[in-house]
Design an enzyme around this catalytic site. Sequence first.
Site, short mmCIF file in Angstrom:
data_model
loop_
_atom_site.label_atom_id
_atom_site.label_comp_id
_atom_site.label_asym_id
_atom_site.label_seq_id
_atom_site.Cartn_x
_atom_site.Cartn_y
_atom_site.Cartn_z
N LYS A 1 3.41 2.05 10.73
CA LYS A 1 2.94 3.46 10.12
C LYS A 1 2.47 4.33 11.32
CE LYS A 1 2.18 0.86 5.62
NZ LYS A 1 1.08 0.62 4.84
N ARG B 1 5.64 -14.03 9.20
CA ARG B 1 5.96 -12.61 9.23
C ARG B 1 7.35 -12.53 9.81
NH1 ARG B 1 2.09 -7.58 10.03
NH2 ARG B 1 3.62 -6.06 10.52
N GLU C 1 0.71 -1.33 0.00
CA GLU C 1 -0.14 0.11 -0.10
C GLU C 1 0.88 1.40 -0.07
OE1 GLU C 1 -3.34 0.00 2.69
OE2 GLU C 1 -2.56 -1.87 3.53
#
Length: 772
Positions: free
Chosen positions: A493, A483, A268
């Site tokens: 973020k 992950r 993204e």
Amino acid sequence: MAELVAIFTSIGLSEQKAKETLKNESLSALLKEAITVAQGALGDTCVDKATGCLLYSMASRLKDPRRLAFLAEQIARRRITTELQVTAALDFVKSHPQDPINQPEFDQACGVGVVITPEQIEDAVEVTIRKHRNQLLEERYRFNMGLLMGEARAALKWADGKILKNEVDMQVLHLLGPKTEADLEKKPKIPKQKGPENEKKEEMPVNGTVKLEGKSLMEQLRGESLKFHKPGENYKTEGYVVTSNTMRLLKEHLELTGGQVRTRFPPEPNGILHIGHAKAINFNFGYAKANNGICFLRYDDTNPEKEEEKYFTAIREMVEWLGYKPYAVTHASDNFQKLYDLAIELIRRGHAYVCHQRGEELKGHNPPPSPWRDRPVEESLLLFERMKKGMFAEGEATLRMKMVMEDGKMDPVAYRIKYTPHHRTGDEWCIYPTYDYTHCLCDSIEHITHSLCTKEFQARRSSYFWLCNVLDVYCPVQWEYGRLNLTYTVVSKRKIIKLVETGVVRDWDDPRLFTLTALRRRGFPPEAINNFCARVGVTVAQTTTEPHLLEACVRDVLNESAPRAMAVLEPLKVTITNMPETTQVEVCVPDFPANEERGSHIIPFTRTIYIEQSDFREVMEKGYKRLTPDQPVGLRHAGYVISVQRVIKDASGKVVELEVNCTSSDVAEKPKAFIQWVSMPLQCEVRLYERLFLHKNPEDTAEVPGGFLSDINPNSLQVIDSTFVDRSVTGSKVFDKFQFERIGYFSVDPDSTDEKLVFNRTVTLKEDPGKI
């Protein structure tokens, strides 16, 4: 329950095994159905124990329940009579998901009707033993008998394993006779000889790929090592849904792609990539590269509120910095019209509806069902068109899909209204698709073969398959991997923005962060990051790793690639009294002392030099090997030994200068240590970094009750603005890397100017023993 136990024991299962089977509801139902089918095929004849064992084996391993009746009948009619044939039958139905099953092909693949006589078994074993006769006679019963079984089995694929083993045992006994006492003795272990050829050699980087503690990343990703499906064989993947159109769509897919592996990296564009993304980049691009395929860089730009052009640029820059070139750069927004058309089709097929529940109503674990779920198709089509034309306010209407996700979430949103201009399409759209809707369809449009994503998306796999199948479009396969997380940092973020806004860090590329731009600025080579991903490995489980493992990979690369220079962080002036003031000697310093053939540089040696303040002590201490009034020290690369003649102090008693005598190392007694020095140096700024957070898990409120902002290390940055560095670094460019001898690895920072270089310490020379 008692009834089922009786049914299961009637086919030969023990009572204990029957009760254990009942604990697995799915297996119990399949086995009961298999027995019913078998009894129907046999008529008045009961299911015997041999048939019952095969039925149990088949039912416990079957992945596609649609094939149970067919296989149970094959077993009941004694067409499938061995475990080997059951395995072959299961493999056949898995690789042939479409109806009807071709009976002759099935028979051939499963050995139906093939009769292996005792004579054939005897002959095959005899041929195998004759081949290995001399070795058998020499090694006797120490010989690997499994080799005989394997070769005989290869000659007679459908032979009964027990009969084959009995024949091997009998013929070996006939050749060698009974075992003797010598045969029964344990084989002595031969100690391994240690020698240079057996010593572990350090692997050197080759094109950014290092073999670390096992397989390189390319080896881990190549071919069969991951057990992924081959292109076009999506249906062989467990959980993949096969429809009446699947094989046709796969055939069209193969014709378009030529059987090529296709992956994508779909970030993204609303933030900077971090160390966790490095694993995703390596996995997606690496898997395609290792298997001669292609990988797309696709921006998932479906949320115009959070996307900025700087993120698009930075993402591509980081992908290419890590050494990967996208086959094509695409955007989800490239497909806005196609996605809209598919949404119309989804409504027409009765699988989506326009809903007016507010976002706050849908939060939580058990939101109320939508009262608009069953509204007429034509009404939803009309309302969706009105959404597109901007006739609803934000949050007043959404398009939802009629399905339940694996995590229990019901009817996920496919489209929502946002009156924010899009960076690429401007004001053309005011409705934007969600990740749950867009992701799988963009994969389908780009004919991705392997949709690789992190483990948290496993709950979306069923919706991924569902949406492609209800729209009758090509359906890729989603594969999940673990992950990668690091301790002593945050990568969210939202939290990084908070660190920037509160002034804890300067920006996304502050070298104390673990964003990729920050790691580049700190001086981490891209090869080291890729090698770190290889060392962590391609795992399904989530990985939490200490930063020092990444730093070790950095040292491995920089040790071979960073030329040496000399620097003193806290300079102490040294005057050589027995050297004339006008004397200037040129000293040749190797760029890589371990391999002087790789080059060298010249630095001046004059009457005035500078050493580290810590390399001189006025009072001798036990174990201290450097310069004291009573102990000389050598100067690296210069060929001189200095000894103190006079210590000069300022008014406060601080040592500000040393006067020394200089002697050639050829005639002086060998000193206990050699130290770095500089002469006629450049004055530079050096930034020394430590961990940004004090605790291993700053986001864990149990460990840090006050929150991550309360866990900041006050000593995470030390700026030294008057470091002296030798003149070999003159003209260095941003991101050039050096090893400052005896100090650490350093990289030129973008803040450098023509007047003054700024260096970031990348890592120390050795791992800090204080680190965990």
